[in-house]
Each structure stands twice: as C-alpha cells, then as structure tokens.
Design an enzyme around this catalytic site. Structure first.
Site, mmCIF file in Angstrom:
data_model
loop_
_atom_site.group_PDB
_atom_site.id
_atom_site.type_symbol
_atom_site.label_atom_id
_atom_site.label_comp_id
_atom_site.label_asym_id
_atom_site.label_seq_id
_atom_site.Cartn_x
_atom_site.Cartn_y
_atom_site.Cartn_z
ATOM 1 N N GLY A 11 7.225 -1.920 5.916
ATOM 2 C CA GLY A 11 8.593 -2.401 5.730
ATOM 3 C C GLY A 11 9.631 -1.532 6.388
ATOM 4 O O GLY A 11 9.362 -0.383 6.747
ATOM 5 N N CYS A 51 7.062 -7.087 7.079
ATOM 6 C CA CYS A 51 8.203 -6.537 7.803
ATOM 7 C C CYS A 51 8.595 -7.531 8.888
ATOM 8 O O CYS A 51 7.754 -8.260 9.403
ATOM 9 C CB CYS A 51 7.793 -5.204 8.446
ATOM 10 N N CYS A 102 3.632 8.481 0.363
ATOM 11 C CA CYS A 102 4.270 7.588 1.324
ATOM 12 C C CYS A 102 4.305 6.199 0.692
ATOM 13 O O CYS A 102 3.263 5.663 0.343
ATOM 14 C CB CYS A 102 3.440 7.587 2.612
ATOM 15 N N SER A 157 12.450 6.635 6.786
ATOM 16 C CA SER A 157 12.184 6.378 8.196
ATOM 17 C C SER A 157 12.712 5.003 8.595
ATOM 18 O O SER A 157 12.464 4.011 7.915
ATOM 19 C CB SER A 157 10.665 6.442 8.418
ATOM 20 N N GLU A 172 0.808 -1.211 0.000
ATOM 21 C CA GLU A 172 0.000 0.000 0.000
ATOM 22 C C GLU A 172 0.843 1.264 0.000
ATOM 23 O O GLU A 172 1.991 1.268 0.439
ATOM 24 C CB GLU A 172 -1.005 0.009 1.140
ATOM 25 N N LEU A 182 11.670 6.625 17.279
ATOM 26 C CA LEU A 182 12.220 6.532 18.629
ATOM 27 C C LEU A 182 11.207 5.903 19.587
ATOM 28 O O LEU A 182 11.461 4.862 20.177
ATOM 29 C CB LEU A 182 12.640 7.934 19.094
ATOM 30 N N CYS A 200 -0.223 2.009 8.846
ATOM 31 C CA CYS A 200 0.593 1.154 7.981
ATOM 32 C C CYS A 200 0.086 -0.277 7.967
ATOM 33 O O CYS A 200 -0.021 -0.909 9.006
ATOM 34 C CB CYS A 200 2.029 1.113 8.481
ATOM 35 N N CYS A 232 2.389 -2.000 15.318
ATOM 36 C CA CYS A 232 2.356 -1.832 13.864
ATOM 37 C C CYS A 232 1.700 -3.025 13.175
ATOM 38 O O CYS A 232 2.023 -4.181 13.462
ATOM 39 C CB CYS A 232 3.777 -1.652 13.348
ATOM 40 N N CYS A 244 7.592 -4.360 15.565
ATOM 41 C CA CYS A 244 7.127 -3.293 16.474
ATOM 42 C C CYS A 244 5.703 -3.619 16.929
ATOM 43 O O CYS A 244 4.845 -4.003 16.135
ATOM 44 C CB CYS A 244 7.186 -1.936 15.780
HETATM 45 N N1 SAH Z 1 10.149 0.720 9.372
HETATM 46 C C1 SAH Z 1 10.154 2.161 9.351
HETATM 47 C C2 SAH Z 1 8.882 2.730 8.738
HETATM 48 C C3 SAH Z 1 7.684 2.418 9.547
HETATM 49 S S1 SAH Z 1 6.175 3.296 9.343
HETATM 50 C C4 SAH Z 1 10.328 2.686 10.757
HETATM 51 O O1 SAH Z 1 10.274 1.919 11.695
HETATM 52 O O2 SAH Z 1 10.544 3.888 10.912
HETATM 53 C C5 SAH Z 1 6.423 4.932 9.841
HETATM 54 C C6 SAH Z 1 6.174 5.264 11.297
HETATM 55 O O3 SAH Z 1 4.883 4.919 11.767
HETATM 56 C C7 SAH Z 1 7.158 4.600 12.226
HETATM 57 O O4 SAH Z 1 7.615 5.559 13.151
HETATM 58 C C8 SAH Z 1 6.313 3.557 12.908
HETATM 59 O O5 SAH Z 1 6.843 3.167 14.125
HETATM 60 C C9 SAH Z 1 4.988 4.269 13.024
HETATM 61 N N2 SAH Z 1 3.820 3.416 13.202
HETATM 62 C C10 SAH Z 1 3.572 2.171 12.714
HETATM 63 N N3 SAH Z 1 2.376 1.741 13.093
HETATM 64 C C11 SAH Z 1 1.818 2.716 13.832
HETATM 65 C C12 SAH Z 1 0.578 2.867 14.510
HETATM 66 N N4 SAH Z 1 -0.343 1.897 14.509
HETATM 67 N N5 SAH Z 1 0.356 4.025 15.178
HETATM 68 C C13 SAH Z 1 1.284 5.008 15.170
HETATM 69 N N6 SAH Z 1 2.457 4.932 14.562
HETATM 70 C C14 SAH Z 1 2.735 3.799 13.907
#
Ligand code: SAH
Length: 347
Positions: free
Chosen positions: A160, A113, A106, A192, A93, A216, A334, A120, A117
């Site tokens: 990813g 992935c 984006c 990112s 997506e 972070l 995401c 996510c 996290c």
């Molecule tokens: N793998 C990369 C890109 C991830 S998506 C990374 O970790 O940075 C971009 C951002 O959205 C990241 O900061 C990720 O931690 C955050 N993110 C993912 N799912 C989320 C959610 N459900 N709510 C808020 N932020 C989220």
C-alpha cells in the site's frame, strides 16, 4: 446505529464517547489502556470495567482484532512474515525483523495498491481499500503478542501507499506514538512513500519527528516514469523541492530508497546522478537489491554492480546502506505471501 470503530479513536475521542455513555473520564483511560497497552482481544477481558459497561461497549462499539492466518519464519535470520485477516476477510501481510537495536515491524497500510510500480507485487491487482488506524495498529499488537517481545521500531513499508490513506495514517501515527498507547518514539517510525507531492507538504506541517523515506528508484524523469507511474504526475524537480521543504520544516533528514534493477538503474552514471540528488539534501540512501517477482522480468543487479554502486556513493560522502535481504527464503517482497496464499486458495 453503526458501531463505533473504537480502536481507531484517539484517546480524547474515547473519552468523549464514554462521557456520552455517562461514564467518568478515568474509565476512558482504563479502556484505552486495555486496547492499546494490555492489547486485550475482547471487551470481556477488561475486568476492571463493570459488567454493565462491557455490555454497552459490546452493543455500541466494535473492537478490531486481526486473525492470524499464516506465520512463516526464516531459517536464515529468524525474520517472521505474518499473514493477517482483517474483520472483512481481506488479507494483509506484515514482517517482524530482529536487529541489534531492537525489534522492527513492517506494516501494510492498504489492501493492495493503486500506484502501479512495475517491480512491486502489491499493486498487481490494484487497490481494494485503505486500512483503518486500528487495522494498522493491530498488526503491531498481534506481532507483539505472538512473539512475546516488545516492538521498538515501526516502518510503514508493507503493501500500500500510506499517503493514499492519509487521514487514517495520521491517526495511526499519533496513536502509536501517544503516551497512552505503546508510546513508540516518533524517531523510531518511518513512513515510505512513492512521492505524492501534496501529501509530503501536508505531512511536513504535522509536527511529527518521524522519518520520511522516499522511493526514488531512478534519477531521471524518463527512467522513473518507466518504473513508477506516479512519476508522470510529479516530476523529479518538484519532488526534490518537496523533499527539501520537508527536511527544512521538520529538521529530519530523508531516506531515499533505491531498488537496484539489473541493467536498468545500476550504472556508474546512475550513481553519479543519485549523488547529485541525495548530496545537497544530506539524504541517507537505502539500496534494495530488487526482489524479482514472477509476474515481471526484472532481475537483480549482480553483487559487483551493487558494491560498485555503494562504493561510489560512499566516496562522495553519501550515507548509504544496503538493505539486508532479510527473510529472503520466506516470500520477502511486498505482497508476495498474500498473493501466493490467495493463489493456493483458488487452487
Ligand atoms: N508505497 C510505499 C511503500 C512501498 S514498499 C512506497 O512506494 O514507498 C517499500 C519499498 O519497497 C518501496 O521503496 C518499494 O518501491 C520497494 N519495493 C517494492 N517491491 C519491490 C521489489 N520487488 N524489489 C525491491 N523493492 C521493492
């Protein structure tokens, strides 16, 4: 013979391939222009190339074009979410957002992935594979063609972990910002990462003017480990050292992304510690009210807590934005659209 993935080849390599095929160098410029500026969907369209050359290209090369599976448009702010099928049928997506300063896309860098996290949706089924440069580029090309509007900003913040697909990411970044292609300014591109430290050092040496955003999300090792498994591998001290190195080497300030999770990382003490990390680096902080996913129990911080958190950072001289919850009526987080689509298909 395996076909060349010609849309993933930088300009110089396309030149090499065409020379090998007995063509003049200017043909490479024409072909590259068709793929990366005119955004052609097939070799047949490339009418200033001879029929014979188009036929040999057909035989020797494949032209990656994504198929649009679904488009959702937000009734609130016009944000569009696209679900694309890759040539092998995998789904990714992408999101298109209209801002005052231009249109931003984006993109996803992997199918699924493996970073795990906790909040996510992209990571729930693990990693399928990394995307090729062409598959990353074509998300932008499709969107530009479908909307009929120029894209001026690109963020690699979809599904990813871009640093887990490093070589293809680098090829993609170079091609996206190359004068022979869409020629998007490097300063308008953000990557990112969850913080894969060795790759951050490597990226710092690539002489790119892109923005690096670090996810972070927590200010102590313990809390970060509870949200992001990668924190078990790289502690905050070495992560901050990598950020310092990146900023120094590239002259570019980093962005810290901080998803606010109700009752987990949104207290005054969290804010105070975040000031301690972002302040010395001059990092911009982007607060993201967590987007709850149904597979997990995380909740958003309430409005008051978000405002208080932001105010505290600002009072201490930190440059901070709250990510506008664009497209929140259209599976904004995401990986949510892809998951829902796949669940529906399974019935
Ligand atoms: N793998 C990369 C890109 C991830 S998506 C990374 O970790 O940075 C971009 C951002 O959205 C990241 O900061 C990720 O931690 C955050 N993110 C993912 N799912 C989320 C959610 N459900 N709510 C808020 N932020 C989220």
């Amino acid at each position: 013979m395996e076909k060349a993935d010609i849309k993933s080849l930088p300009f110089e390599q396309v030149k090499g391939l065409l020379t090998e095929m007995g063509e003049k160098p200017f043909r490479a410029a024409q072909l590259y222009d068709w793929m990366h500026v005119k955004l052609a969907d097939s070799f047949e369209e490339m009418t200033n190339l001879s029929a014979e050359l188009r036929k040999s290209l057909q035989e020797r090369a494949s032209l990656t074009v994504l198929r649009t599976v679904r488009v959702q448009t937000s009734a609130i702010d016009g944000t569009k979410k696209f679900l694309f099928a890759l040539p092998d049928g995998n789904l990714v997506e992408s999101v298109w957002m209209r801002y005052k300063h231009g249109n931003s896309v984006c993109i996803s860098s992997q199918v699924g992935c493996r970073m795990g996290c906790r909040f996510c949706a992209s990571t729930l089924d693990g990693l399928e594979r990394g995307l090729t440069a062409a598959e990353m580029l074509d998300q932008i090309y499709r969107i530009q063609k479908l909307t009929g509007e120029r894209v001026s900003n690109v963020v690699v913040m979809g599904s990813g972990e871009p640093m887990d697909n490093y070589d293809n990411l680098l090829t993609f970044l170079r091609m996206l910002t190359d004068e022979h292609g869409l020629h998007i300014s490097q300063r308008n591109v953000t990557v990112s990462t969850c913080g894969i430290v060795p790759r951050m050092y490597e990226l710092a040496g690539e002489k790119l003017q892109i923005t690096l955003a670090l996810s972070l999300h927590a200010t102590t090792d313990e809390k970060r480990r509870s949200l992001m498994p990668i924190a078990n591998k790289y502690g905050l001290a070495e992560l901050m050292e990598a950020c310092r190195y990146y900023a120094e080497k590239t002259g570019r300030r980093l962005t810290f992304e901080y998803s606010l999770v109700g009752g987990v990382n949104d207290t005054a003490q969290d804010a105070q510690e975040l000031i301690g990390l972002a302040g010395p680096l001059g990092s911009h902080v982007n607060l993201i009210p967590v987007n709850p996913i149904k597979e997990r129990r995380f909740v958003q911080s309430n409005r008051q807590a978000i405002e208080a958190f932001k105010n505290k950072l600002e009072k201490n001289g930190i440059n901070v934005t709250i990510r506008r919850e664009m497209g929140r009526d259209i599976d904004g987080a995401c990986g949510q659209l892809r998951r829902r689509h796949m669940e529906e298909q399974r019935g």
